[in-house]
Design a protein around this motif. Structure first.
Motif, mmCIF file in Angstrom:
data_model
loop_
_atom_site.group_PDB
_atom_site.id
_atom_site.type_symbol
_atom_site.label_atom_id
_atom_site.label_comp_id
_atom_site.label_asym_id
_atom_site.label_seq_id
_atom_site.Cartn_x
_atom_site.Cartn_y
_atom_site.Cartn_z
ATOM 1 N N UNK A 1 0.820 -1.211 0.000
ATOM 2 C CA UNK A 1 0.000 0.000 0.000
ATOM 3 C C UNK A 1 0.859 1.268 0.000
ATOM 4 N N UNK A 2 2.031 1.195 0.633
ATOM 5 C CA UNK A 2 2.858 2.406 0.741
ATOM 6 C C UNK A 2 3.352 2.868 -0.628
ATOM 7 N N UNK A 3 3.418 1.927 -1.593
ATOM 8 C CA UNK A 3 3.897 2.306 -2.929
ATOM 9 C C UNK A 3 2.770 2.702 -3.878
ATOM 10 N N UNK A 4 1.529 2.512 -3.451
ATOM 11 C CA UNK A 4 0.399 2.906 -4.296
ATOM 12 C C UNK A 4 0.482 4.395 -4.576
ATOM 13 N N UNK A 5 0.440 4.763 -5.831
ATOM 14 C CA UNK A 5 0.559 6.167 -6.197
ATOM 15 C C UNK A 5 1.808 6.454 -7.009
ATOM 16 N N UNK A 6 2.685 5.460 -7.121
ATOM 17 C CA UNK A 6 3.924 5.667 -7.890
ATOM 18 C C UNK A 6 3.639 5.876 -9.378
ATOM 19 N N UNK B 1 0.875 7.075 -10.688
ATOM 20 C CA UNK B 1 0.253 8.398 -10.861
ATOM 21 C C UNK B 1 1.299 9.505 -10.801
ATOM 22 N N UNK B 2 2.250 9.359 -9.879
ATOM 23 C CA UNK B 2 3.309 10.369 -9.753
ATOM 24 C C UNK B 2 4.151 10.410 -11.027
ATOM 25 N N UNK C 1 2.162 12.082 -13.797
ATOM 26 C CA UNK C 1 2.117 13.523 -13.525
ATOM 27 C C UNK C 1 3.417 14.195 -13.998
ATOM 28 N N UNK D 1 -3.644 18.064 -12.904
ATOM 29 C CA UNK D 1 -4.205 17.743 -11.590
ATOM 30 C C UNK D 1 -5.399 16.798 -11.711
ATOM 31 N N UNK E 1 -3.993 13.411 -12.433
ATOM 32 C CA UNK E 1 -3.263 12.885 -11.274
ATOM 33 C C UNK E 1 -4.226 12.363 -10.205
ATOM 34 N N UNK E 2 -5.264 13.134 -9.906
ATOM 35 C CA UNK E 2 -6.197 12.725 -8.849
ATOM 36 C C UNK E 2 -7.006 11.504 -9.279
ATOM 37 N N UNK F 1 -4.709 8.476 -9.366
ATOM 38 C CA UNK F 1 -4.256 8.113 -8.012
ATOM 39 C C UNK F 1 -5.356 7.365 -7.252
ATOM 40 N N UNK F 2 -6.568 7.869 -7.325
ATOM 41 C CA UNK F 2 -7.691 7.168 -6.686
ATOM 42 C C UNK F 2 -7.874 5.780 -7.298
ATOM 43 N N UNK G 1 -5.109 3.513 -6.008
ATOM 44 C CA UNK G 1 -5.391 3.123 -4.626
ATOM 45 C C UNK G 1 -6.463 2.022 -4.609
ATOM 46 N N UNK H 1 -8.628 14.913 -1.570
ATOM 47 C CA UNK H 1 -8.647 14.820 -3.036
ATOM 48 C C UNK H 1 -9.974 15.299 -3.613
ATOM 49 N N UNK I 1 2.900 7.274 4.087
ATOM 50 C CA UNK I 1 3.411 7.830 2.825
ATOM 51 C C UNK I 1 2.316 8.392 1.925
ATOM 52 N N UNK I 2 1.089 7.880 2.078
ATOM 53 C CA UNK I 2 0.014 8.360 1.205
ATOM 54 C C UNK I 2 -0.328 9.826 1.474
ATOM 55 N N UNK J 1 1.991 11.488 -0.906
ATOM 56 C CA UNK J 1 1.558 11.243 -2.286
ATOM 57 C C UNK J 1 0.309 12.066 -2.614
ATOM 58 N N UNK K 1 1.285 15.615 -3.104
ATOM 59 C CA UNK K 1 1.959 15.750 -4.391
ATOM 60 C C UNK K 1 0.933 15.887 -5.520
ATOM 61 N N UNK K 2 -0.092 15.032 -5.497
ATOM 62 C CA UNK K 2 -1.121 15.068 -6.550
ATOM 63 C C UNK K 2 -1.845 16.413 -6.567
ATOM 64 N N UNK L 1 -0.555 19.323 -5.613
ATOM 65 C CA UNK L 1 0.413 20.432 -5.634
ATOM 66 C C UNK L 1 0.459 21.182 -4.298
#
Lengths: 141, 112
Positions: free
Chosen positions: A16-21, A23-24, A27, A41, A44-45, A48-49, A52, B38, B54-55, B58, B61-62, B64
């Protein structure tokens, strides 16, 4: 930005800690391409959702992103348990996420509604026991 | 106000971002639910939260978001600090509770 740019990511469902890589990374690519910040944006949002969700509900999956001068298209495929009632899942506040996910700041039943809110087009194709494919498009004005 | 002003008002300790203190901040939001962050923020520059994972970085970041304030004396671990460093997001910790921290910033003119 004349050519179609394609990006593909494997989402690790274990961590879970890496979820979002993914999306980043998307972006960052959009920023390099000079895409307007409000479009970045939204992408990205929404992504990212989605990322997740893949980790919480589906043990990961694959994300394919296509960037053209007109739009960004994101296709998220998983082989998770599927969504039994898509209409219900789209309601704000409805969640089937376990409590431990809530303690991580997610699982408030806002994932799919947020994805819908920030994308210009979204379709969900889900079969229980087989998996889910979510396709989202954000227009670049 | 600047991130430095924020630090002073909240009597916060800077965990990362000494060189980011001059950045202007315009609006803030406070939440422990990242999906709410979000869903509702627009052009926020500060996130106040009691959630430490960490989220949080993240999510910032999404959106800004330029600065994260951990309330109730919470402190991020090294993995979280590293993520923030890679993204140039300032981190600080205040002993104040969420309600008090938000109230003080509101009183000084910062809006949501």
């Amino acid at each position: 930005m004349e050519n179609l740019i394609k990006l593909s990511y494997e989402v690790d469902g274990e961590d879970f800690t890496r979820a979002g890589e993914a999306s980043a990374s998307v972006k960052k690519s959009l920023r390099k391409l000079g895409v307007p910040p409000d479009v970045i944006r939204k992408v990205a949002i929404a992504l990212y959702e989605g990322e997740i969700n893949m980790v919480i509900h589906a043990e990961g999956g694959v994300i394919d992103v296509e960037i053209s001068p007109e739009h960004v298209t994101m296709v998220l495929r998983d082989h998770g348990k599927g969504i039994a009632d898509v209409e219900k899942a789209m309601q704000e506040g409805y969640s089937t996420a376990p409590d431990e996910v809530r303690s991580l700041g997610f699982g408030a039943g806002m994932g799919l509604p947020n994805m819908k809110k920030y994308s210009d087009e979204m379709t969900i194709d889900s079969t229980v026991g087989v998996g889910t494919t979510v396709s989202m498009t954000v227009y670049i004005q | 106000m600047t991130i430095q002003d924020l630090k002073t008002i909240l009597e916060a300790e800077v965990i990362f971002g000494d060189e980011l203190m001059d950045q202007e901040i315009h609006t803030a939001c406070g939440s422990d639910m990242m999906s709410d962050v979000l869903a509702f923020v627009k052009d926020q520059s500060v996130l106040l939260t009691g959630l430490v994972n960490p989220q949080v970085v993240r999510t910032a970041d999404m959106m800004d978001i330029r600065c994260i304030v951990f309330v109730r004396g919470k402190r991020p671990d090294n993995d979280i600090i590293e993520l923030a460093q890679e993204r140039d997001i300032a981190l600080m910790s205040t002993g104040l509770r969420m309600f008090t921290a938000c109230g003080l910033l509101w009183e000084k003119g910062l809006r949501g």
